[in-house]
Design a protein around this motif. Structure first.
Motif, PDB file in Angstrom:
ATOM      1  N   ASN A  47       0.857  -1.183   0.000  1.00 47.08           N
ATOM      2  CA  ASN A  47       0.000   0.000   0.000  1.00 47.08           C
ATOM      3  C   ASN A  47       0.896   1.237   0.000  1.00 47.08           C
ATOM      4  O   ASN A  47       1.794   1.365   0.829  1.00 47.08           O
ATOM      5  CB  ASN A  47      -0.896  -0.007   1.248  1.00 47.08           C
ATOM      6  N   LYS A  48       0.652   2.149  -0.920  1.00 46.42           N
ATOM      7  CA  LYS A  48       1.519   3.323  -1.040  1.00 46.42           C
ATOM      8  C   LYS A  48       1.333   4.317   0.099  1.00 46.42           C
ATOM      9  O   LYS A  48       2.170   5.190   0.321  1.00 46.42           O
ATOM     10  CB  LYS A  48       1.266   4.025  -2.371  1.00 46.42           C
ATOM     11  N   HIS A  49       0.216   4.196   0.838  1.00 48.53           N
ATOM     12  CA  HIS A  49      -0.042   5.113   1.943  1.00 48.53           C
ATOM     13  C   HIS A  49       0.641   4.613   3.219  1.00 48.53           C
ATOM     14  O   HIS A  49       0.581   3.425   3.534  1.00 48.53           O
ATOM     15  CB  HIS A  49      -1.542   5.245   2.195  1.00 48.53           C
ATOM     16  N   PRO A  50       1.261   5.494   3.977  1.00 42.96           N
ATOM     17  CA  PRO A  50       1.920   5.085   5.223  1.00 42.96           C
ATOM     18  C   PRO A  50       0.908   4.672   6.285  1.00 42.96           C
ATOM     19  O   PRO A  50      -0.255   5.075   6.250  1.00 42.96           O
ATOM     20  CB  PRO A  50       2.686   6.344   5.647  1.00 42.96           C
ATOM     21  N   VAL A  51       1.363   3.849   7.221  1.00 39.52           N
ATOM     22  CA  VAL A  51       0.503   3.362   8.300  1.00 39.52           C
ATOM     23  C   VAL A  51       0.823   4.140   9.572  1.00 39.52           C
ATOM     24  O   VAL A  51       1.967   4.172  10.022  1.00 39.52           O
ATOM     25  CB  VAL A  51       0.715   1.852   8.539  1.00 39.52           C
ATOM     26  N   TYR A  52      -0.215   4.771  10.143  1.00 32.39           N
ATOM     27  CA  TYR A  52      -0.060   5.552  11.363  1.00 32.39           C
ATOM     28  C   TYR A  52      -1.027   5.043  12.432  1.00 32.39           C
ATOM     29  O   TYR A  52      -1.886   4.204  12.163  1.00 32.39           O
ATOM     30  CB  TYR A  52      -0.363   7.031  11.099  1.00 32.39           C
ATOM     31  N   ILE A  53      -0.901   5.608  13.633  1.00 35.25           N
ATOM     32  CA  ILE A  53      -1.879   5.298  14.677  1.00 35.25           C
ATOM     33  C   ILE A  53      -3.211   5.957  14.347  1.00 35.25           C
ATOM     34  O   ILE A  53      -4.262   5.319  14.385  1.00 35.25           O
ATOM     35  CB  ILE A  53      -1.392   5.771  16.063  1.00 35.25           C
ATOM     36  N   TRP A  54      -3.181   7.254  13.992  1.00 31.31           N
ATOM     37  CA  TRP A  54      -4.416   8.006  13.793  1.00 31.31           C
ATOM     38  C   TRP A  54      -4.719   8.426  12.362  1.00 31.31           C
ATOM     39  O   TRP A  54      -5.844   8.206  11.894  1.00 31.31           O
ATOM     40  CB  TRP A  54      -4.415   9.256  14.692  1.00 31.31           C
ATOM     41  N   PRO A  55      -3.814   9.077  11.642  1.00 33.49           N
ATOM     42  CA  PRO A  55      -4.201   9.670  10.351  1.00 33.49           C
ATOM     43  C   PRO A  55      -4.738   8.646   9.354  1.00 33.49           C
ATOM     44  O   PRO A  55      -4.228   7.533   9.248  1.00 33.49           O
ATOM     45  CB  PRO A  55      -2.893  10.299   9.846  1.00 33.49           C
ATOM     46  N   LEU A  56      -5.769   9.047   8.639  1.00 31.15           N
ATOM     47  CA  LEU A  56      -6.305   8.237   7.553  1.00 31.15           C
ATOM     48  C   LEU A  56      -5.376   8.343   6.345  1.00 31.15           C
ATOM     49  O   LEU A  56      -4.605   9.294   6.241  1.00 31.15           O
ATOM     50  CB  LEU A  56      -7.714   8.740   7.190  1.00 31.15           C
ATOM     51  N   PRO A  57      -5.429   7.395   5.402  1.00 29.66           N
ATOM     52  CA  PRO A  57      -6.400   6.295   5.320  1.00 29.66           C
ATOM     53  C   PRO A  57      -5.986   5.035   6.074  1.00 29.66           C
ATOM     54  O   PRO A  57      -6.812   4.177   6.342  1.00 29.66           O
ATOM     55  CB  PRO A  57      -6.466   6.017   3.823  1.00 29.66           C
ATOM     56  N   ASN A  58      -4.710   4.899   6.403  1.00 31.79           N
ATOM     57  CA  ASN A  58      -4.254   3.691   7.094  1.00 31.79           C
ATOM     58  C   ASN A  58      -4.036   3.983   8.576  1.00 31.79           C
ATOM     59  O   ASN A  58      -2.921   4.251   9.021  1.00 31.79           O
ATOM     60  CB  ASN A  58      -2.960   3.169   6.452  1.00 31.79           C
TER      61      ASN A  58
END
Length: 227
Positions: A47-58
């Motif tokens: 997935n090109k989007h980074p994974v965070y605790i809060w911010p969308l989409p991940n």
């Protein structure tokens, strides 16, 4: 009730304890972990989007909240069906309501609602699923967020940006997948409660049905004698 269905018993037997631990605790945890590991792989890997605790989409915080809602709702439905299937096979005996059962257990079993409505309907299950989900959420979700912040402070699971992926707090493969699997396995620890109240519900309804049948048979005999 089938020929293999056992007579309801009072109190948990060794067979019940093994049944609840092996099939509805360990088994549920393994199944939940496997399914959610696969879901997390589909959601986060490549997935090109980074994974965070809060911010969308991940957002892992959002993912953990949604996981509670979906998993616990499915647990209430599918585990009750599984227990009923096992009872029909005679794998274990249904239970009678313990005399010292808490008001919480009595409410989840819901015999008063069943007697009033005739049989459990959508409202019966909806109320209990909502309470089950809310209780699980209050117990698990805040602790999970605390764990995520602890892992974040230690840079556990953080990945370095490259040409295809942005840097995130938990982008490192397979951290999101393992975390979601462990989290869902922990949720599986609540499954035996559903199994337990279902065993009692089935035992009490079976006992009530047998009692009604006995009364009806006695009435028929009296009618024959009178005639």
């Amino acid at each position: 009730m089938t020929a293999k269905t056992k007579v309801p018993v009072i109190g948990l037997t060794t067979r019940h304890i093994v049944y609840l631990i092996v099939m509805h605790t360990i088994g549920a945890m393994i199944l939940d972990a496997g399914i959610n590991f696969g879901l997390a792989t589909a959601m986060y890997k490549n997935n090109k989007h980074p994974v965070y605790i809060w911010p969308l989409p991940n957002t892992l915080a959002g993912d953990m909240a949604v996981t509670i809602i979906i998993q616990q709702a499915l647990t209430w439905i599918l585990d009750r069906l599984a227990v009923r299937g096992d009872l029909k096979k005679g794998l274990v005996a249904p239970l009678r309501m313990p005399s010292d059962a808490s008001s919480l257990v009595r409410w989840f079993v819901g015999l008063k609602d069943v007697k009033a409505a005739g049989k459990p309907g959508f409202a019966f299950h909806f109320k209990r699923v909502v309470v089950y989900i809310v209780a699980t959420f209050l117990l698990y979700w805040p602790i999970t967020i605390g764990v995520l912040y602890g892992l974040k402070s230690g840079h556990v699971g953080a990945a370095v940006a490259d040409g295809a992926h942005a840097a995130g707090e938990f982008n490192l493969w397979p951290f999101p997948q393992i975390f979601k699997a462990v989290y869902s396995a922990a949720l599986g620890l609540t499954t035996p409660f559903v199994s337990y109240v279902t065993l009692i519900y089935e035992g009490e309804t079976q006992a009530a049905s047998s009692g009604a049948a006995a009364v009806s048979a006695a009435g028929d005999e009296e009618s024959k004698v009178a005639n």
